[in-house]
Design an enzyme around this catalytic site. Structure first.
Site, mmCIF file in Angstrom:
data_model
loop_
_atom_site.group_PDB
_atom_site.id
_atom_site.type_symbol
_atom_site.label_atom_id
_atom_site.label_comp_id
_atom_site.label_asym_id
_atom_site.label_seq_id
_atom_site.Cartn_x
_atom_site.Cartn_y
_atom_site.Cartn_z
ATOM 1 N N LYS A 18 0.766 4.902 -5.629
ATOM 2 C CA LYS A 18 2.128 5.079 -5.533
ATOM 3 C C LYS A 18 2.962 4.352 -6.523
ATOM 4 O O LYS A 18 3.390 4.650 -7.396
ATOM 5 C CB LYS A 18 2.935 4.680 -4.214
ATOM 6 C CG LYS A 18 2.315 5.715 -3.019
ATOM 7 C CD LYS A 18 3.246 5.883 -1.987
ATOM 8 C CE LYS A 18 3.126 4.343 -1.048
ATOM 9 N NZ LYS A 18 1.873 4.037 -0.293
ATOM 10 N N ARG A 93 8.090 6.505 6.263
ATOM 11 C CA ARG A 93 6.836 6.596 6.877
ATOM 12 C C ARG A 93 6.433 7.191 7.972
ATOM 13 O O ARG A 93 5.469 7.473 8.339
ATOM 14 C CB ARG A 93 6.167 5.136 6.905
ATOM 15 C CG ARG A 93 6.281 4.234 5.795
ATOM 16 C CD ARG A 93 4.994 3.466 5.604
ATOM 17 N NE ARG A 93 5.051 2.867 4.449
ATOM 18 C CZ ARG A 93 4.228 2.212 3.656
ATOM 19 N NH1 ARG A 93 2.802 2.050 4.341
ATOM 20 N NH2 ARG A 93 4.171 1.815 2.691
ATOM 21 N N ARG A 127 -8.301 -5.030 -5.220
ATOM 22 C CA ARG A 127 -6.735 -5.214 -5.883
ATOM 23 C C ARG A 127 -6.553 -6.759 -5.925
ATOM 24 O O ARG A 127 -6.600 -7.695 -5.125
ATOM 25 C CB ARG A 127 -5.961 -4.557 -5.227
ATOM 26 C CG ARG A 127 -4.625 -4.880 -5.678
ATOM 27 C CD ARG A 127 -3.676 -3.685 -5.334
ATOM 28 N NE ARG A 127 -3.175 -3.633 -3.810
ATOM 29 C CZ ARG A 127 -2.365 -3.025 -3.313
ATOM 30 N NH1 ARG A 127 -1.543 -1.848 -4.118
ATOM 31 N NH2 ARG A 127 -2.026 -2.943 -1.728
ATOM 32 N N ARG A 160 -3.657 -9.776 -1.739
ATOM 33 C CA ARG A 160 -2.205 -9.540 -0.836
ATOM 34 C C ARG A 160 -2.929 -9.750 0.527
ATOM 35 O O ARG A 160 -4.075 -9.280 0.827
ATOM 36 C CB ARG A 160 -1.873 -8.202 -0.925
ATOM 37 C CG ARG A 160 -0.580 -8.075 -1.914
ATOM 38 C CD ARG A 160 -0.137 -6.614 -1.946
ATOM 39 N NE ARG A 160 -0.139 -5.809 -0.831
ATOM 40 C CZ ARG A 160 0.731 -4.757 -0.980
ATOM 41 N NH1 ARG A 160 1.049 -4.228 -2.093
ATOM 42 N NH2 ARG A 160 0.475 -3.936 0.247
ATOM 43 N N ARG A 171 -3.909 -0.188 7.969
ATOM 44 C CA ARG A 171 -2.662 0.307 7.305
ATOM 45 C C ARG A 171 -3.145 1.785 7.131
ATOM 46 O O ARG A 171 -2.464 2.778 7.216
ATOM 47 C CB ARG A 171 -2.634 -0.303 6.111
ATOM 48 C CG ARG A 171 -1.837 -1.650 5.958
ATOM 49 C CD ARG A 171 -2.267 -2.624 4.896
ATOM 50 N NE ARG A 171 -1.752 -2.033 3.513
ATOM 51 C CZ ARG A 171 -2.271 -2.355 2.606
ATOM 52 N NH1 ARG A 171 -3.185 -3.349 2.463
ATOM 53 N NH2 ARG A 171 -1.762 -1.720 1.476
HETATM 54 P P1 ADP Z 1 1.147 0.009 1.090
HETATM 55 O O1 ADP Z 1 1.609 1.408 0.709
HETATM 56 O O2 ADP Z 1 0.002 -0.187 0.170
HETATM 57 O O3 ADP Z 1 0.852 -0.193 2.433
HETATM 58 P P2 ADP Z 1 3.568 -1.058 0.507
HETATM 59 O O4 ADP Z 1 3.717 -2.192 -0.455
HETATM 60 O O5 ADP Z 1 4.268 0.329 0.712
HETATM 61 O O6 ADP Z 1 1.829 -1.280 0.466
HETATM 62 O O7 ADP Z 1 3.887 -1.798 2.136
HETATM 63 C C1 ADP Z 1 3.357 -2.993 2.336
HETATM 64 C C2 ADP Z 1 3.649 -3.132 3.835
HETATM 65 O O8 ADP Z 1 5.120 -3.351 4.191
HETATM 66 C C3 ADP Z 1 3.088 -2.149 4.994
HETATM 67 O O9 ADP Z 1 1.642 -2.305 5.261
HETATM 68 C C4 ADP Z 1 3.913 -2.237 6.110
HETATM 69 O O10 ADP Z 1 3.916 -3.350 6.746
HETATM 70 C C5 ADP Z 1 5.399 -2.638 5.388
HETATM 71 N N1 ADP Z 1 6.311 -1.423 5.042
HETATM 72 C C6 ADP Z 1 6.315 -0.848 3.802
HETATM 73 N N2 ADP Z 1 7.259 0.337 3.780
HETATM 74 C C7 ADP Z 1 7.476 0.381 5.202
HETATM 75 C C8 ADP Z 1 8.210 1.313 5.845
HETATM 76 N N3 ADP Z 1 8.749 2.270 5.368
HETATM 77 N N4 ADP Z 1 8.188 1.181 7.388
HETATM 78 C C9 ADP Z 1 7.579 0.061 7.951
HETATM 79 N N5 ADP Z 1 6.912 -0.790 7.340
HETATM 80 C C10 ADP Z 1 6.871 -0.720 6.038
#
Ligand code: ADP
Length: 176
Positions: A18, A93, A127, A160, A171
């Site tokens: 993404k 999400r 990563r 990370r 995840r």
């Molecule tokens: P990834 O898509 O690789 O999980 P992101 O950077 O989008 O990485 O998100 C990292 C973390 O942030 C997620 O694992 C979650 O804990 C939190 N997060 C991100 N977006 C949301 C969301 N829309 N709702 C709840 N938690 C979120």
């Protein structure tokens, strides 16, 4: 003349690309990119009340509770009023977040990335990120010039906390 509004979402599993694809869309189409994950990490780095609450969930690979994320994302989108062409990454999400977004914004386009799980595990396992800029590398396919060091700043790269195998698996259970 003001740019015509265009609101897009990019959804997909963690490690699905993404962020990488978003950068190209920003470059080619002039979107303002807003990532829910980046916004949460910025809150953590700033030591804000939201960041302190979110930290533990993110480290465990769990979703951050809706009331924290939804307020943060919708609030920051309000600040983008002068940027009518935005690309929202990682939000919504799940259905409750989608309903909250839909109540405030008419979305023009949804991009949903479909990536096999084995590919994701390999991408996330390798990563390495530069925290301050969000620049991201892969030990095999996109290595930095010097191992563990950001090309542009010379600062160290990190893994990370949610890129451990255990957190990645968790995840993937709640992929967007
Ligand atoms: P990834 O898509 O690789 O999980 P992101 O950077 O989008 O990485 O998100 C990292 C973390 O942030 C997620 O694992 C979650 O804990 C939190 N997060 C991100 N977006 C949301 C969301 N829309 N709702 C709840 N938690 C979120």
């Amino acid at each position: 003349m003001a740019a015509k509004a265009f609101k897009a979402l990019i959804l997909g599993p963690p490690g699905g690309g993404k962020g990488t694809l978003s950068k190209r869309l920003v470059r080619d189409f002039g979107f303002c990119h807003f990532s829910a994950g980046d916004a949460l990490r910025a809150e953590i780095a700033a030591g804000s009340a939201i960041g302190n609450k979110a930290k533990d969930y993110i480290g465990r690979g769990a979703l951050v509770p809706d009331e924290l994320v939804t307020d943060l994302v919708l609030g920051q989108l309000e600040n983008l009023k002068n940027e009518p062409r935005w690309l929202l990454d990682g939000f919504p999400r799940h259905a409750a977040q989608a309903v909250a977004l839909d109540a405030k914004h008419d979305v023009d386009l949804v991009l949903d990335l479909d990536i096999p799980e084995a590919e994701i595990l390999s991408r996330l396992g390798g990563r390495r990120v530069h925290v301050a800029s969000g620049r991201s590398y892969h030990v095999e396919w996109n290595p930095p010039k010097r191992e563990g060091i950001d090309d542009e700043t010379g600062e160290p790269l990190v893994i990370r906390p949610d890129d451990t195998e255990e957190a990645i698996k968790k995840r993937l259970q709640h992929r967007t």
